[in-house]
Design a protein around this motif. Structure first.
Motif, PDB file in Angstrom:
ATOM      1  N   VAL A  54       0.856  -1.184   0.000  1.00 41.99           N
ATOM      2  CA  VAL A  54       0.000   0.000   0.000  1.00 41.99           C
ATOM      3  C   VAL A  54       0.890   1.231   0.000  1.00 41.99           C
ATOM      4  N   ARG A  55       0.578   2.163  -0.866  1.00 39.41           N
ATOM      5  CA  ARG A  55       1.333   3.408  -0.932  1.00 39.41           C
ATOM      6  C   ARG A  55       0.649   4.429  -0.038  1.00 39.41           C
ATOM      7  N   TYR A  56       1.223   4.614   1.141  1.00 42.80           N
ATOM      8  CA  TYR A  56       0.686   5.600   2.077  1.00 42.80           C
ATOM      9  C   TYR A  56       1.129   6.986   1.639  1.00 42.80           C
ATOM     10  N   GLY A  57       0.541   7.977   2.198  1.00 40.57           N
ATOM     11  CA  GLY A  57       0.941   9.340   1.878  1.00 40.57           C
ATOM     12  C   GLY A  57      -0.143  10.061   1.095  1.00 40.57           C
ATOM     13  N   TRP A  58       0.303  10.959   0.217  1.00 45.16           N
ATOM     14  CA  TRP A  58      -0.635  11.830  -0.490  1.00 45.16           C
ATOM     15  C   TRP A  58      -1.680  11.089  -1.321  1.00 45.16           C
ATOM     16  N   PRO A  59      -1.340  10.045  -2.087  1.00 47.52           N
ATOM     17  CA  PRO A  59      -2.399   9.376  -2.870  1.00 47.52           C
ATOM     18  C   PRO A  59      -3.521   8.816  -1.990  1.00 47.52           C
ATOM     19  N   LEU A  60      -3.179   8.254  -0.846  1.00 47.13           N
ATOM     20  CA  LEU A  60      -4.193   7.708   0.057  1.00 47.13           C
ATOM     21  C   LEU A  60      -5.021   8.824   0.691  1.00 47.13           C
ATOM     22  N   ILE A  61      -4.368   9.892   1.121  1.00 48.23           N
ATOM     23  CA  ILE A  61      -5.081  11.033   1.717  1.00 48.23           C
ATOM     24  C   ILE A  61      -6.016  11.657   0.684  1.00 48.23           C
ATOM     25  N   ALA A  62      -5.525  11.828  -0.533  1.00 48.29           N
ATOM     26  CA  ALA A  62      -6.357  12.413  -1.590  1.00 48.29           C
ATOM     27  C   ALA A  62      -7.562  11.524  -1.888  1.00 48.29           C
ATOM     28  N   TYR A  63      -7.359  10.208  -1.880  1.00 48.65           N
ATOM     29  CA  TYR A  63      -8.462   9.284  -2.146  1.00 48.65           C
ATOM     30  C   TYR A  63      -9.522   9.368  -1.044  1.00 48.65           C
ATOM     31  N   VAL A  64      -9.091   9.388   0.202  1.00 50.30           N
ATOM     32  CA  VAL A  64     -10.039   9.468   1.321  1.00 50.30           C
ATOM     33  C   VAL A  64     -10.827  10.774   1.259  1.00 50.30           C
ATOM     34  N   LEU A  65     -10.154  11.878   0.979  1.00 51.20           N
ATOM     35  CA  LEU A  65     -10.851  13.164   0.872  1.00 51.20           C
ATOM     36  C   LEU A  65     -11.833  13.174  -0.300  1.00 51.20           C
ATOM     37  N   LEU A  66     -11.438  12.569  -1.419  1.00 46.81           N
ATOM     38  CA  LEU A  66     -12.334  12.463  -2.577  1.00 46.81           C
ATOM     39  C   LEU A  66     -13.586  11.665  -2.228  1.00 46.81           C
ATOM     40  N   VAL A  67     -13.408  10.534  -1.555  1.00 45.04           N
ATOM     41  CA  VAL A  67     -14.545   9.676  -1.196  1.00 45.04           C
ATOM     42  C   VAL A  67     -15.464  10.403  -0.211  1.00 45.04           C
ATOM     43  N   THR A 104      -6.894  -8.249  -4.394  1.00 41.68           N
ATOM     44  CA  THR A 104      -8.182  -8.441  -3.712  1.00 41.68           C
ATOM     45  C   THR A 104      -8.458  -7.311  -2.726  1.00 41.68           C
ATOM     46  N   GLU A 105      -7.409  -6.782  -2.112  1.00 38.60           N
ATOM     47  CA  GLU A 105      -7.597  -5.664  -1.183  1.00 38.60           C
ATOM     48  C   GLU A 105      -8.104  -4.431  -1.923  1.00 38.60           C
ATOM     49  N   ALA A 106      -7.523  -4.147  -3.087  1.00 41.44           N
ATOM     50  CA  ALA A 106      -7.932  -2.984  -3.872  1.00 41.44           C
ATOM     51  C   ALA A 106      -9.366  -3.137  -4.380  1.00 41.44           C
TER      52      ALA A 106
END
Length: 162
Positions: A54-67, A104-106
Motif C-alpha cells: 500500500v502506498r501511504y501518503g498523499w495518494p491515500l489522503i487524496a483518495y479518502v478526501l475524494l470519497v 483483492t484488497e484494492a
C-alpha cells in the motif's frame, strides 16, 4: 522492527479504533490499545501472505478526501431524488464494471467505496475477479457512469495499491 509491526498501518488503525471505542482518553486505555494494535497484526500476519503493498501518503489522503466529498454530494443528490422525483421516473440499472485491479484488497476497497456512496451499491464480483456488479439508483447513461467510477476511483486505487 518490521517483524514486531508487520502491518504498521493496521496497528495505528487498531489503536485509534480502540480509543474511540473506549470513548475516553486515558493512559491505561492507550497502553491497552498499543498491546492490541501490536498483537492482532502479529498473530494474523501469516494469513496476509502475498498482500499488495500500500502506498501511504498523499495518494491515500487524496483518495479518502475524494470519497468523503463524494459521499456528501451523493447524499444531497439522493435526497433530491427521493423528495422531488416520482418513483417511476427513476432510471435505475445494473452496471457491470470491468476491473483493471487485480489485488483483492484494492477490489474490496473499490466495492466498499461504491457501496458507501449513496445511490450505488456493489452487489457481486465475478468468479474470475474481473467484473464488479453495481446497482445504480438513477443514471441516464450507464456507460458514462462506468467510465466515471473507473476514472474517479479505480485509477486512484491503482496508484495506492501498486
Amino acid at each position: 522492527m518490521i517483524r514486531l509491526f508487520p502491518h504498521p498501518g493496521l496497528t495505528v488503525l487498531l489503536i485509534i479504533i480502540w480509543m474511540l471505542v473506549l470513548n475516553e482518553l486515558s493512559f491505561g486505555g492507550f497502553l491497552l490499545g498499543i498491546v492490541f494494535g501490536t498483537l492482532v497484526p502479529l498473530f494474523t500476519a501469516p494469513f496476509w501472505v502475498g498482500r499488495s503493498p500500500v502506498r501511504y501518503g498523499w495518494p491515500l489522503i487524496a483518495y479518502v478526501l475524494l470519497v468523503i466529498g463524494d459521499i456528501v454530494v451523493a447524499n444531497f443528490q439522493v435526497a433530491r431524488l427521493i423528495l422531488f422525483r416520482r418513483n417511476r421516473d427513476m432510471r435505475s440499472c445494473w452496471l457491470t464494471i470491468p476491473l483493471d485491479l487485480r489485488s483483492t484488497e484494492a477490489i474490496t476497497v473499490l466495492a466498499g467505496t461504491i457501496s458507501l456512496t449513496p445511490g450505488t451499491v456493489s452487489a457481486d464480483i465475478s468468479t474470475d475477479g474481473r467484473h464488479l456488479l453495481v446497482h445504480a439508483l438513477d443514471t441516464d447513461d450507464p456507460e458514462a457512469e462506468i467510465a466515471r467510477i473507473k476514472a474517479r476511483y479505480e485509477g486512484r486505487l491503482m496508484e495506492i495499491f501498486r
